[in-house]
Write a protein that holds these residues in place. Structure first.
Motif, PDB file in Angstrom:
ATOM      1  N   MET A   1       0.846  -1.168   0.000  1.00  0.00           N
ATOM      2  CA  MET A   1       0.000   0.000   0.000  1.00  0.00           C
ATOM      3  C   MET A   1       0.898   1.239   0.000  1.00  0.00           C
ATOM      4  O   MET A   1       1.858   1.311   0.750  1.00  0.00           O
ATOM      5  N   LYS A   4       0.608   7.476   0.630  1.00  0.00           N
ATOM      6  CA  LYS A   4      -0.507   8.427   0.663  1.00  0.00           C
ATOM      7  C   LYS A   4      -1.816   7.744   1.071  1.00  0.00           C
ATOM      8  O   LYS A   4      -2.659   8.346   1.727  1.00  0.00           O
ATOM      9  N   TYR A   5      -1.998   6.466   0.720  1.00  0.00           N
ATOM     10  CA  TYR A   5      -3.205   5.751   1.130  1.00  0.00           C
ATOM     11  C   TYR A   5      -3.168   5.421   2.622  1.00  0.00           C
ATOM     12  O   TYR A   5      -4.175   5.503   3.322  1.00  0.00           O
ATOM     13  N   ARG A   6      -1.985   5.030   3.104  1.00  0.00           N
ATOM     14  CA  ARG A   6      -1.845   4.762   4.532  1.00  0.00           C
ATOM     15  C   ARG A   6      -2.096   6.029   5.337  1.00  0.00           C
ATOM     16  O   ARG A   6      -2.751   6.007   6.380  1.00  0.00           O
ATOM     17  N   ALA A   8      -3.945   8.580   4.428  1.00  0.00           N
ATOM     18  CA  ALA A   8      -5.376   8.890   4.340  1.00  0.00           C
ATOM     19  C   ALA A   8      -6.169   8.025   5.312  1.00  0.00           C
ATOM     20  O   ALA A   8      -7.057   8.528   6.020  1.00  0.00           O
ATOM     21  N   TYR A   9      -5.862   6.717   5.392  1.00  0.00           N
ATOM     22  CA  TYR A   9      -6.547   5.835   6.349  1.00  0.00           C
ATOM     23  C   TYR A   9      -6.282   6.284   7.786  1.00  0.00           C
ATOM     24  O   TYR A   9      -7.178   6.306   8.625  1.00  0.00           O
ATOM     25  N   TYR A  10      -5.046   6.630   8.069  1.00  0.00           N
ATOM     26  CA  TYR A  10      -4.688   7.077   9.414  1.00  0.00           C
ATOM     27  C   TYR A  10      -5.446   8.353   9.786  1.00  0.00           C
ATOM     28  O   TYR A  10      -6.019   8.449  10.869  1.00  0.00           O
ATOM     29  N   PHE A  12      -8.197   9.533   8.494  1.00  0.00           N
ATOM     30  CA  PHE A  12      -9.624   9.235   8.579  1.00  0.00           C
ATOM     31  C   PHE A  12      -9.953   8.617   9.942  1.00  0.00           C
ATOM     32  O   PHE A  12     -10.904   9.013  10.627  1.00  0.00           O
ATOM     33  N   GLY A  13      -9.161   7.663  10.387  1.00  0.00           N
ATOM     34  CA  GLY A  13      -9.373   7.034  11.688  1.00  0.00           C
ATOM     35  C   GLY A  13      -9.165   8.003  12.839  1.00  0.00           C
ATOM     36  O   GLY A  13      -9.892   7.978  13.835  1.00  0.00           O
TER      37      GLY A  13
END
Length: 124
Positions: A1, A4-6, A8-10, A12-13
């Motif tokens: 992954m 930038k996706y990691r 974004a997930y972080y 968001f959480g």
């Protein structure tokens, strides 16, 4: 992954977690009170206050009221270098704060296990 996706997930959480905490802690009316000054003032406010004859004399002079003392115990600073003396089974605390008229006052209280004695009030 990808990074930038990691990220974004972080984020968001983290946003969901902060909103969750704000929602629940706001309803509980929780407060951060772990510092020594805050803990002492909260302990003093939680008990019933009796007034000594010296303090009653100062209250009768009308330059200070019991509301000023309450404001001092809510927003004042405990002077630990002058405090911690023992007095008849309790601990003396010196609290510096402002009255409702923005005058600097010094309140001397004795903290017992089940009550607080307002010992003296002085202008600074």
């Amino acid at each position: 992954m990808k990074f930038k996706y990691r990220l974004a997930y972080y984020l968001f959480g983290a946003v969901i977690g902060v909103m969750f905490l704000i929602f629940f802690l706001d309803n509980k009316k929780a407060e951060f009170c772990y510092l020594p000054n805050c803990r002492v003032l909260k302990n003093i406010r939680s008990k019933g206050m009796t007034i000594s004859p010296e303090a009653q004399k100062k209250l009768n002079e009308r330059w200070v009221t019991i509301d000023d003392v309450k404001a001092c115990t809510e927003n004042g600073d405990v002077i630990f270098s002058k405090s911690k003396d023992k007095y008849k089974g309790g601990t003396i605390y010196i609290i510096e704060g402002k009255s409702t008229k923005n005058e600097l006052i010094e309140v001397e209280v004795v903290n017992y296990d089940n009550k607080v004695l307002l010992k003296d009030i002085n202008k600074i």
